[in-house]
Design an enzyme around this catalytic site. Structure first.
Site, PDB file in Angstrom:
ATOM      1  N   GLY A 116       0.731  -1.259  -0.054  1.00 23.63           N
ATOM      2  CA  GLY A 116       0.111   0.003   0.128  1.00 23.63           C
ATOM      3  C   GLY A 116       1.004   1.381  -0.021  1.00 23.63           C
ATOM      4  CD  GLU A 139       1.560  -6.959  -2.441  1.00 20.52           C
ATOM      5  OE1 GLU A 139       1.351  -6.031  -2.112  1.00 20.52           O
ATOM      6  OE2 GLU A 139       2.511  -7.261  -2.964  1.00 20.52           O
TER       7      GLU A 139
END
Length: 359
Positions: A116, A139
């Protein structure tokens, strides 16, 4: 618990709108309230003639932002509620808004910039890294897939360097971040505060470029795009073949990359590869974000997301039990389901930004 106002510091200094992510203990990880506060500030300044440019940075010495609040995402997945999907929806709308912002958007990408954090910085118009920058999309380590426009950025990096970074959950230093298209300028960390002061004196967009130019220096030489084995191995059609090529190449670094990929969630690795390849053929960031929203929503029903966050963040045993636990065990159907329409519909970015991105 901190209030929203404390977690995001918003003020105007001179004609510069300043945003500071203020959760230094969590390396300024984003929660839903913070995304909402960022959006409100950008919306207010977009049509405010008193604000010429925007600067975002992070409190503390560790980094701009370590990503989203993955503990909250894990809780949402376990409980089967819609909190994570609501967070992603607003976060991706924010990422798109940043990419289309009508004024210079300066991001100090100092220290850790992950997940993010990439989304609130690398879509900006003036992206500054330092010798402390560590930029990446981690991720696949937690059973997730690069999002916040990460598959857009990495799919457009030179050669297959973005694929390598995504599948291995690797990171880029300042030189590589600029070479990969994730950043624009290198400024030593100890000069950022002086640059921020200079930016408070801008009176036009052109002044922003002049101010950055006075502080920018030659970036360290990149290494990743020049690794010949990256393109040779990652052009393969499947994750299994990529791993095989890496193992057989002969370069120790390639063999290490193969082992790294095999330690990640097999479902995440295969879905990430598919998402990157699809993103290359999509026309713009908004279309890719729509795809990422579908993929992210689908991960909420995958056991690997909860298990990956447990192993890496909650229990910290670093020993996730993936299901399935091999690349061969992940079927084409398992991957394809991630690209089905989300139950709550698309983000609607095309309609949202038909006015220039100020809503």
């Amino acid at each position: 618990m901190s209030t929203t106002e404390e977690k995001v510091l918003v003020r105007v200094e001179g004609r510069l709108g300043r945003i500071t992510l203020n959760r230094p203990r969590a390396i300024n990880s984003l929660d839903h309230d913070m995304v909402t506060a960022l959006r409100a500030a950008l919306t207010a300044w977009a049509d405010d003639d008193a604000v010429v440019a925007v600067l975002i940075d992070g409190a503390g010495e560790r980094g701009l932002c370590a990503g989203g609040d993955i503990r909250a995402i894990s809780a949402s997945a376990r409980e089967g509620d819609r909190a994570a999907a609501a967070f992603w929806r607003d976060e991706y709308l924010l990422n798109a808004r940043i990419s289309r912002y009508p004024k210079p958007y300066v991001a100090f990408m100092d220290g850790v910039v992950m997940g993010g954090g990439v989304g609130v910085s690398a879509h900006g118009s003036v992206r500054i890294v330092t010798e402390r920058s560590v930029v990446g999309m981690p991720e696949t380590t937690i059973g997730f897939v690069p999002d916040v426009g990460g598959t857009y950025l990495l799919s457009r990096a030179p050669g297959e360097s973005g694929t390598h970074l995504a599948l291995t959950a690797g990171s880029a230093d300042a030189g590589d971040a600029i070479a990969l298209g994730l950043a624009d300028h290198f400024v030593p960390a100890d000069r950022l505060s002086d640059l921020a002061v200079a930016l408070t004196g801008v009176v036009s967009a052109a002044d922003v470029a002049d101010a950055v130019g006075r502080f920018a220096e030659t970036a360290p030489a990149p290494t990743l795009p020049g690794l010949r084995w990256v393109d040779a191995c990652y052009t393969a059609d499947t994750a299994e073949e990529i791993v095989a090529r890496l193992r057989d190449h002969g370069d120790p670094a390639a063999a290490t990359a193969a082992a790294t990929i095999l330690a990640k969630s097999p479902t995440s690795v295969k879905t990430t590869l598919a998402a990157l390849r699809r993103a290359r053929g999509l026309p713009d960031l908004e279309t890719v974000l729509e795809q990422e929203y579908r993929v992210s929503f689908a991960t909420l029903s995958s056991p690997d997301l909860v298990e990956g966050i447990r192993a890496q963040v909650i229990d910290k045993d670093r020993n996730p039990k993936w299901v399935p636990d091999t690349l061969e065990g992940v079927t084409d159907e398992d991957v394809a389901r991630h690209f089905l329409p989300a139950p709550d519909g698309p983000l609607g970015l095309a309609d949202l930004f038909d006015d220039g991105g100020t809503r």
